[in-house]
Design a protein around this motif. Structure first.
Motif, PDB file in Angstrom:
ATOM      1  N   TRP A 146       0.581  -1.037  -0.012  1.00  0.00           N
ATOM      2  CA  TRP A 146      -0.116  -0.037   0.030  1.00  0.00           C
ATOM      3  C   TRP A 146       0.778   2.095   0.236  1.00  0.00           C
ATOM      4  CZ3 TRP A 146      -5.426  -0.020  -0.530  1.00  0.00           C
ATOM      5  CH2 TRP A 146      -5.897  -1.327  -0.283  1.00  0.00           C
ATOM      6  N   TYR A 147       0.412   2.175  -0.831  1.00  0.00           N
ATOM      7  CA  TYR A 147       1.205   3.587  -0.800  1.00  0.00           C
ATOM      8  C   TYR A 147       0.096   4.689  -0.962  1.00  0.00           C
ATOM      9  CZ  TYR A 147       5.501   1.471  -3.357  1.00  0.00           C
ATOM     10  OH  TYR A 147       6.650   0.949  -2.710  1.00  0.00           O
ATOM     11  N   ARG A 148       0.580   5.841  -0.556  1.00  0.00           N
ATOM     12  CA  ARG A 148      -0.614   6.637  -0.326  1.00  0.00           C
ATOM     13  C   ARG A 148      -0.032   8.128  -0.846  1.00  0.00           C
ATOM     14  NH1 ARG A 148      -0.562   7.363   6.758  1.00  0.00           N
ATOM     15  NH2 ARG A 148       1.709   8.336   6.864  1.00  0.00           N
ATOM     16  N   GLN A 149      -0.868   8.826  -1.036  1.00  0.00           N
ATOM     17  CA  GLN A 149      -0.312  10.262  -1.440  1.00  0.00           C
ATOM     18  C   GLN A 149      -1.569  11.473  -1.563  1.00  0.00           C
ATOM     19  OE1 GLN A 149       0.130  10.408  -5.440  1.00  0.00           O
ATOM     20  NE2 GLN A 149       1.446  11.747  -5.591  1.00  0.00           N
ATOM     21  N   ALA A 150      -0.621  12.442  -0.857  1.00  0.00           N
ATOM     22  CA  ALA A 150      -1.602  13.729   0.099  1.00  0.00           C
ATOM     23  C   ALA A 150      -1.354  14.971  -1.393  1.00  0.00           C
ATOM     24  CB  ALA A 150      -0.928  14.005   0.970  1.00  0.00           C
ATOM     25  N   PRO A 151      -2.253  15.499  -0.833  1.00  0.00           N
ATOM     26  CA  PRO A 151      -2.329  16.779  -1.999  1.00  0.00           C
ATOM     27  C   PRO A 151      -1.292  17.503  -2.108  1.00  0.00           C
ATOM     28  CG  PRO A 151      -4.258  16.614  -0.775  1.00  0.00           C
ATOM     29  CD  PRO A 151      -3.315  15.721   0.143  1.00  0.00           C
ATOM     30  N   GLY A 152      -0.552  17.814  -2.555  1.00  0.00           N
ATOM     31  CA  GLY A 152       0.770  17.846  -3.013  1.00  0.00           C
ATOM     32  C   GLY A 152       2.082  17.727  -2.866  1.00  0.00           C
ATOM     33  N   LYS A 153       1.631  16.091  -2.601  1.00  0.00           N
ATOM     34  CA  LYS A 153       3.047  15.346  -2.687  1.00  0.00           C
ATOM     35  C   LYS A 153       3.101  14.103  -3.098  1.00  0.00           C
ATOM     36  CE  LYS A 153       2.468  16.617   2.847  1.00  0.00           C
ATOM     37  NZ  LYS A 153       2.786  16.291   4.568  1.00  0.00           N
ATOM     38  N   GLN A 154       4.017  13.779  -2.496  1.00  0.00           N
ATOM     39  CA  GLN A 154       4.569  12.078  -3.686  1.00  0.00           C
ATOM     40  C   GLN A 154       3.989  11.398  -2.770  1.00  0.00           C
ATOM     41  OE1 GLN A 154       9.103  11.780  -3.137  1.00  0.00           O
ATOM     42  NE2 GLN A 154       8.799  11.206  -1.686  1.00  0.00           N
ATOM     43  N   ARG A 155       3.788  10.287  -3.554  1.00  0.00           N
ATOM     44  CA  ARG A 155       3.498   8.982  -3.540  1.00  0.00           C
ATOM     45  C   ARG A 155       4.413   8.265  -2.524  1.00  0.00           C
ATOM     46  NH1 ARG A 155       0.261   5.171  -7.876  1.00  0.00           N
ATOM     47  NH2 ARG A 155      -0.247   7.342  -7.979  1.00  0.00           N
ATOM     48  N   ASP A 156       3.991   7.781  -1.319  1.00  0.00           N
ATOM     49  CA  ASP A 156       4.601   7.708  -0.040  1.00  0.00           C
ATOM     50  C   ASP A 156       4.505   5.685  -0.146  1.00  0.00           C
ATOM     51  OD1 ASP A 156       5.811  10.395   1.350  1.00  0.00           O
ATOM     52  OD2 ASP A 156       7.087   9.258  -0.165  1.00  0.00           O
ATOM     53  N   LEU A 157       5.299   5.194   0.505  1.00  0.00           N
ATOM     54  CA  LEU A 157       5.625   3.616   0.700  1.00  0.00           C
ATOM     55  C   LEU A 157       4.895   3.559   2.779  1.00  0.00           C
ATOM     56  CD1 LEU A 157       5.562   0.443   0.840  1.00  0.00           C
ATOM     57  CD2 LEU A 157       8.183   0.654   1.886  1.00  0.00           C
ATOM     58  N   VAL A 158       3.300   2.827   2.092  1.00  0.00           N
ATOM     59  CA  VAL A 158       2.839   2.733   3.767  1.00  0.00           C
ATOM     60  C   VAL A 158       3.061   0.856   4.477  1.00  0.00           C
ATOM     61  CG1 VAL A 158       0.742   2.669   5.205  1.00  0.00           C
ATOM     62  CG2 VAL A 158       0.865   4.224   3.198  1.00  0.00           C
ATOM     63  N   ASP A 218      -2.292  10.991   7.951  1.00  0.00           N
ATOM     64  CA  ASP A 218      -2.956   9.695   7.831  1.00  0.00           C
ATOM     65  C   ASP A 218      -3.967   9.863   5.936  1.00  0.00           C
ATOM     66  OD1 ASP A 218      -3.268   8.298  10.697  1.00  0.00           O
ATOM     67  OD2 ASP A 218      -1.427   8.081   9.104  1.00  0.00           O
ATOM     68  N   THR A 219      -4.029  11.724   5.911  1.00  0.00           N
ATOM     69  CA  THR A 219      -5.413  11.875   5.144  1.00  0.00           C
ATOM     70  C   THR A 219      -4.586  11.775   4.018  1.00  0.00           C
ATOM     71  OG1 THR A 219      -6.832  13.077   6.545  1.00  0.00           O
ATOM     72  CG2 THR A 219      -6.854  13.683   4.368  1.00  0.00           C
ATOM     73  N   ALA A 220      -5.162  10.598   3.088  1.00  0.00           N
ATOM     74  CA  ALA A 220      -4.316  11.476   1.558  1.00  0.00           C
ATOM     75  C   ALA A 220      -4.978  10.266   0.726  1.00  0.00           C
ATOM     76  CB  ALA A 220      -3.276  10.401   1.830  1.00  0.00           C
ATOM     77  N   VAL A 221      -4.890   9.338  -0.480  1.00  0.00           N
ATOM     78  CA  VAL A 221      -5.320   8.837  -1.439  1.00  0.00           C
ATOM     79  C   VAL A 221      -4.395   7.277  -1.184  1.00  0.00           C
ATOM     80  CG1 VAL A 221      -6.135   8.025  -3.554  1.00  0.00           C
ATOM     81  CG2 VAL A 221      -6.692  10.022  -3.085  1.00  0.00           C
ATOM     82  N   TYR A 222      -5.235   6.736  -1.517  1.00  0.00           N
ATOM     83  CA  TYR A 222      -4.797   5.407  -0.720  1.00  0.00           C
ATOM     84  C   TYR A 222      -4.356   3.777  -2.080  1.00  0.00           C
ATOM     85  CZ  TYR A 222      -3.153   6.137   4.297  1.00  0.00           C
ATOM     86  OH  TYR A 222      -2.894   7.291   5.519  1.00  0.00           O
ATOM     87  N   TRP A 227      -0.420  -0.715 -10.589  1.00  0.00           N
ATOM     88  CA  TRP A 227      -1.597   0.075  -9.439  1.00  0.00           C
ATOM     89  C   TRP A 227      -3.325   0.203  -9.780  1.00  0.00           C
ATOM     90  CZ3 TRP A 227       1.187   2.026  -5.847  1.00  0.00           C
ATOM     91  CH2 TRP A 227       2.567   2.276  -6.055  1.00  0.00           C
ATOM     92  N   GLY A 228      -4.067  -0.263  -8.280  1.00  0.00           N
ATOM     93  CA  GLY A 228      -5.431   0.268  -8.296  1.00  0.00           C
ATOM     94  C   GLY A 228      -5.435   1.577  -8.753  1.00  0.00           C
ATOM     95  N   GLN A 229      -6.968   1.948  -8.047  1.00  0.00           N
ATOM     96  CA  GLN A 229      -7.409   3.410  -8.591  1.00  0.00           C
ATOM     97  C   GLN A 229      -7.647   4.667  -7.873  1.00  0.00           C
ATOM     98  OE1 GLN A 229      -9.138   0.901  -8.162  1.00  0.00           O
ATOM     99  NE2 GLN A 229     -11.054   1.197  -6.667  1.00  0.00           N
ATOM    100  N   GLY A 230      -7.639   3.693  -6.649  1.00  0.00           N
ATOM    101  CA  GLY A 230      -7.030   4.366  -5.399  1.00  0.00           C
ATOM    102  C   GLY A 230      -8.226   4.881  -4.169  1.00  0.00           C
ATOM    103  N   THR A 231      -8.322   4.706  -3.470  1.00  0.00           N
ATOM    104  CA  THR A 231      -9.488   4.944  -1.980  1.00  0.00           C
ATOM    105  C   THR A 231      -8.684   6.010  -1.730  1.00  0.00           C
ATOM    106  OG1 THR A 231     -11.348   3.860  -0.710  1.00  0.00           O
ATOM    107  CG2 THR A 231      -9.120   3.179  -0.702  1.00  0.00           C
ATOM    108  N   GLN A 232     -10.160   7.162  -1.348  1.00  0.00           N
ATOM    109  CA  GLN A 232      -8.911   8.505  -0.480  1.00  0.00           C
ATOM    110  C   GLN A 232      -9.804   7.858   1.136  1.00  0.00           C
ATOM    111  OE1 GLN A 232      -8.901  11.843  -1.203  1.00  0.00           O
ATOM    112  NE2 GLN A 232      -8.414  12.077   0.991  1.00  0.00           N
ATOM    113  N   VAL A 233      -8.768   8.559   1.847  1.00  0.00           N
ATOM    114  CA  VAL A 233      -9.246   7.699   3.539  1.00  0.00           C
ATOM    115  C   VAL A 233      -8.737   9.850   4.219  1.00  0.00           C
ATOM    116  CG1 VAL A 233      -8.237   7.129   6.109  1.00  0.00           C
ATOM    117  CG2 VAL A 233      -8.240   6.514   3.781  1.00  0.00           C
ATOM    118  N   THR A 234      -9.713   9.394   4.409  1.00  0.00           N
ATOM    119  CA  THR A 234     -10.042  11.515   5.668  1.00  0.00           C
ATOM    120  C   THR A 234     -10.116  11.599   6.652  1.00  0.00           C
ATOM    121  OG1 THR A 234     -10.868  12.921   3.339  1.00  0.00           O
ATOM    122  CG2 THR A 234     -11.247  13.893   5.451  1.00  0.00           C
TER     123      THR A 234
END
Length: 114
Positions: free
Chosen positions: A35-47, A88-92, A104-111
């Motif tokens: 699982w990776y995540r990407q917050a607005p304006g940031k790079q995609r990071d490993l979780v 932890d808010t990001a698209v996962y 990659w999957g399409q992503g799911t939003q976690v807020t």
């Protein structure tokens, strides 16, 4: 071609929990997934990742709070997220590594917000 479908994202209050699921269109037995995540304006990071032999690794920011697991019979990888924080808010995104190809999957939003 492999399809990865994520689910389980949503809005949760700080301190709450969510479980993300990623179901693959083929067997994931002994596959490297994560699982990776990407917050607005940031790079995609490993979780978190789970290797072909079942060992796991986590980003320092989620150690002790998140758990990655795999159900090979259901072709599904899970990410249990506890004690969630606003940061932890990001698209996962779900990730699958096959020889020569990454999926990659399409992503799911976690807020996480009160």
């Amino acid at each position: 071609q492999v399809q990865l479908v994520e689910s389980g994202g949503g809005l949760v209050q700080p301190g709450g929990s969510l479980r993300l699921s990623c179901t693959a269109s083929r067997s994931i037995f002994s596959m490297y997934m994560g699982w990776y995540r990407q917050a607005p304006g940031k790079q995609r990071d490993l979780v978190a990742v789970i290797t072909s032999v079942g060992s796991t690794n986590y980003a320092d920011s989620v150690k002790g709070r998140f758990t990655i697991s795999r159900d090979a019979a259901e072709n599904t990888v899970y990410l249990q997220m506890n004690s969630l924080k606003p940061e932890d808010t990001a698209v996962y995104y779900c990730y699958l590594r096959l020889p020569g190809t990454d999926y990659w999957g399409q992503g799911t939003q976690v807020t996480v917000s009160s």
